[in-house]
Design an enzyme around this catalytic site. Structure first.
Site, short mmCIF file in Angstrom:
data_model
loop_
_atom_site.label_atom_id
_atom_site.label_comp_id
_atom_site.label_asym_id
_atom_site.label_seq_id
_atom_site.Cartn_x
_atom_site.Cartn_y
_atom_site.Cartn_z
N ASP A 171 -37.91 14.12 2.79
CA ASP A 171 -38.62 12.84 2.78
C ASP A 171 -37.75 11.57 2.80
O ASP A 171 -37.90 10.74 3.68
CB ASP A 171 -39.54 12.77 1.56
CG ASP A 171 -40.55 13.91 1.55
OD1 ASP A 171 -40.41 14.86 2.34
OD2 ASP A 171 -41.49 13.85 0.75
N GLU A 412 -36.26 22.04 -8.85
CA GLU A 412 -36.57 21.57 -7.49
C GLU A 412 -35.30 21.25 -6.72
O GLU A 412 -35.16 21.59 -5.55
CB GLU A 412 -37.48 20.34 -7.61
CG GLU A 412 -38.03 19.82 -6.30
CD GLU A 412 -38.90 18.58 -6.50
OE1 GLU A 412 -39.16 18.19 -7.67
OE2 GLU A 412 -39.34 18.00 -5.49
#
Ligand code: GLC
Length: 454
Positions: A171, A412
Site C-alpha cells: 500500500d 504482520e
C-alpha cells in the site's frame, strides 16, 4: 534450518489460522483486519492446503463469492456483522450493477494470485475433489484474467494498470506515495496538509485503534489515499473513464510480475481440465513477459513500476524489484538482482528482506511498507530464487524467514534491523506462508507456477 523448534512453529501457526477462521474463510487478523482480503486469502489457501486441502478450497470459493459479474475480483469482501462504517461507505459496491447482491465488497482489485492459489490447492486435493474444485473455479479465474486485460490494459500492451495503491498490495510503498504526493490536490486537502490537520482521518481509521500510529501509514498518506479513492469513485472505478490529470495510473511492477506467474498457473489448470484458453486471451498472456521486461532499467540494474500515461519510471528501489525473478527473467537480469539481495547495506540486513533498501532515504525500519520485512515478499523471493537456480540462496532465505517468525511470532511485519514484530500480532499470511515454507523441503513439487518444467 535450525531444526526441532520448527515443529512447534507449525503448531503455533495453525493456531493463528484457527483463531482467525470465520467459517469458510479466514480473516488476516481478528482485530485489525476482520474482513476478507484478496491476496491474503490466496496466501492463506496456499498454507492451509498443506494440512487441510478442503478448507483451503473453501477459502478460495469464499473469495469468489465477491466476484463481480464483469469478472473483477475485489480486494475486500466485508464480513457480515462487523461494524466498519467508514470503509463500507467509501465503496458502496451495491450501487454498481455488476457487484454481487449478497455481499458488500470494495470496488478495486489486488495482486492477481487466485490462479496461483488454486494450483496449490488443486495439488493437495484427492483426484475426484480436485476435478470438481478446478471445474468450479476455472471459469471464474478465466473471467478474472479476462477482466484484467479488457478493463486494465486498454492499449493492449500486455501490462495491467492499477488505479489505487491499495491495489498493489504494498500500500504505502514509496514509489506510489511519491507519485501520489506529486498529484495536484484539491484546495481543502492542501489546506489540511499545510495546517497538519490530516490527523482527522484517524477517526475514519481502524488500524490506529489497535497499533501505534508510528508503525502505520502516516496521516498524510492516509488522507491522500482516501481522497484518491473518492475521486476514482466518481468514475465508478473504471479506468477507461478516469481522466489522466486527476488519477494515479500505474503499471505496477509486482502486480504484473505476479500476473505472469498467475497466467502460467491458469494455462496449466486449463491443460489439466482439457480446456483451451481462447486465442485473444492467450495473446494477452504471451504479451506480458516481454512487456514486463520494459520495466527493467539497465543503468541501475533493477526493475521499476511506471506511470501508465507518461511512461515515466518510478525509480525508487523497493522489494518489488525482485518479484520478476519468479516470473522467469533472462540471466542478465538475474545477476544484478541477486547481487543486490546479497548486500547488507541494501537488501541483506540482519533480518531480510526489507521492503525498502536499508540505505535508501525513504527507509523506515518500523513503518509498514517503508522498510519492514514482510513474510509474503520473502516467500515470493524464495520461489523466485529457485526459478533462477539460486537454490542455496533460496534455502538460506527460507531458513532465516522461519527463524525470524520462530523467534518473534506471526506478526504482520518485522524490523529488518532488530527483528522486532509490528502491526497485527497474529497475522494470517505470516502463519500460512510459514507452514508452506516448512513443507517446502521438496522444492521439485510442481504446481505449474514455474516458467519451465523442473
Ligand atoms: C494491509 C496490506 C495489504 C493487505 C491488508 C490486509 O493493508 O498492505 O496488502 O492485504 O493489509 O492484510
Amino acid at each position: 534450518m535450525s531444526g526441532p523448534d520448527h515443529a512447534s512453529l507449525a503448531r503455533r501457526a495453525r493456531e493463528v489460522l484457527d483463531r482467525n477462521r470465520r467459517g469458510a474463510w479466514t480473516c488476516p487478523s481478528g482485530e485489525l483486519y476482520p474482513h476478507l482480503w484478496l491476496w491474503d486469502s490466496c496466501f492463506i489457501a496456499i498454507g492451509v492446503a498443506r494440512y487441510d486441502a478442503p478448507r483451503a478450497a473453501d477459502e478460495l470459493r469464499a473469495l469468489f463469492r465477491g466476484q463481480w459479474a464483469n469478472g473483477m475480483v475485489p480486494h475486500m469482501i466485508f464480513a457480515e456483522g462487523v461494524h466498519d462504517v467508514g470503509s463500507r461507505r467509501l465503496w458502496q459496491s451495491r450501487n454498481n450493477p455488476a457487484a454481487p447482491r449478497d455481499v458488500e465488497t470494495s470496488c478495486i482489485t489486488q495482486p492477481p494470485l487466485p490462479a496461483v492459489a488454486a494450483a496449490h490447492v488443486a495439488r493437495a486435493l484427492p483426484d475426484d475433489e480436485r476435478e470438481r474444485f478446478l471445474a468450479d473455479v476455472y471459469p471464474r479465474l478465466v473471467a478474472y484474467h479476462r477482466w484484467l486485460y479488457r478493463e486494465r490494459d486498454l492499449r493492449g500492451r500486455g501490462l495491467v494498470t492499477l488505479i489505487h495503491p491499495w491495489e498493489c498490495g504494498l500500500d504505502t510503498t514509496p514509489p506510489w506515495m511519491d507519485a501520489l504526493r506529486r498529484m495536484p490536490a484539491p484546495w481543502w486537502m492542501r489546506l489540511a496538509l499545510g495546517l497538519h490537520l490530516a490527523r482527522v482521518v484517524r477517526f475514519l481509521r481502524r488500524d490506529t485503534r489497535f497499533v501505534p500510529a508510528a508503525e502505520r501509514p502516516s496521516d498524510d498518506d492516509g488522507l491522500r489515499m482516501l481522497v484518491l479513492a473518492r475521486r476514482a469513485k466518481r468514475d465508478d472505478f473504471e479506468l477507461r473513464r478516469m481522466p489522466a490529470d486527476r488519477s494515479l495510473l500505474i503499471e505496477d511492477l509486482a502486480f504484473n510480475a505476479l500476473l505472469v506467474v498467475a497466467n502460467r498457473c491458469l494455462r496449466r489448470i486449463a491443460e489439466d481440465l482439457d480446456e483451451t484458453i481462447d486465442p485473444d486471451l492467450a495473446r494477452c498472456f504471451d504479451a506480458t513477459p516481454a512487456a514486463l521486461d520494459e520495466l527493467w532499467d539497465e543503468p541501475t540494474g533493477q526493475y521499476y513500476s511506471r506511470q501508465a500515461t507518461t511512461g515515466d519510471r518510478l525509480t525508487t528501489s523497493t522489494v518489488a524489484t525482485f518479484v520478476p525473478l519468479w516470473a522467469g527473467v533472462a540471466p542478465s537480469r538475474v545477476t544484478p538482482l541477486v547481487a543486490l539481495l546479497r548486500q547488507p547495506r541494501h537488501y541483506r540486513p540482519q533480518f531480510p528482506v526489507p521492503s525498502v533498501a536499508v540505505d535508501a532515504p525513504e527507509f523506515d525500519a518500523n513503518r509498514y511498507w517503508k522498510g519492514p520485512t514482510w513474510i509474503n515478499m520473502n516467500w515470493v523471493i524464495v520461489r523466485g530464487l529457485r526459478e533462477c537456480g539460486e537454490m542455496a540462496m533460496a534455502d538460506e532465505l527460507r531458513d532465516r524467514t522461519l527463524d525470524l517468525v520462530e523467534q518473534t511470532g506471526c506478526f504482520e511485519y518485522f524490523s529488518p534491523i532488530s527483528g522486532r514484530g509490528f502491526g497485527a500480532e497474529e497475522f494470517s499470511w505470516t502463519a500460512a506462508l510459514v507452514i508452506d515454507l516448512l513443507g517446502d523441503e521438496h522444492p521439485d513439487d510442481d504446481v505449474g507456477d514455474a516458467p519451465r518444467a523442473r
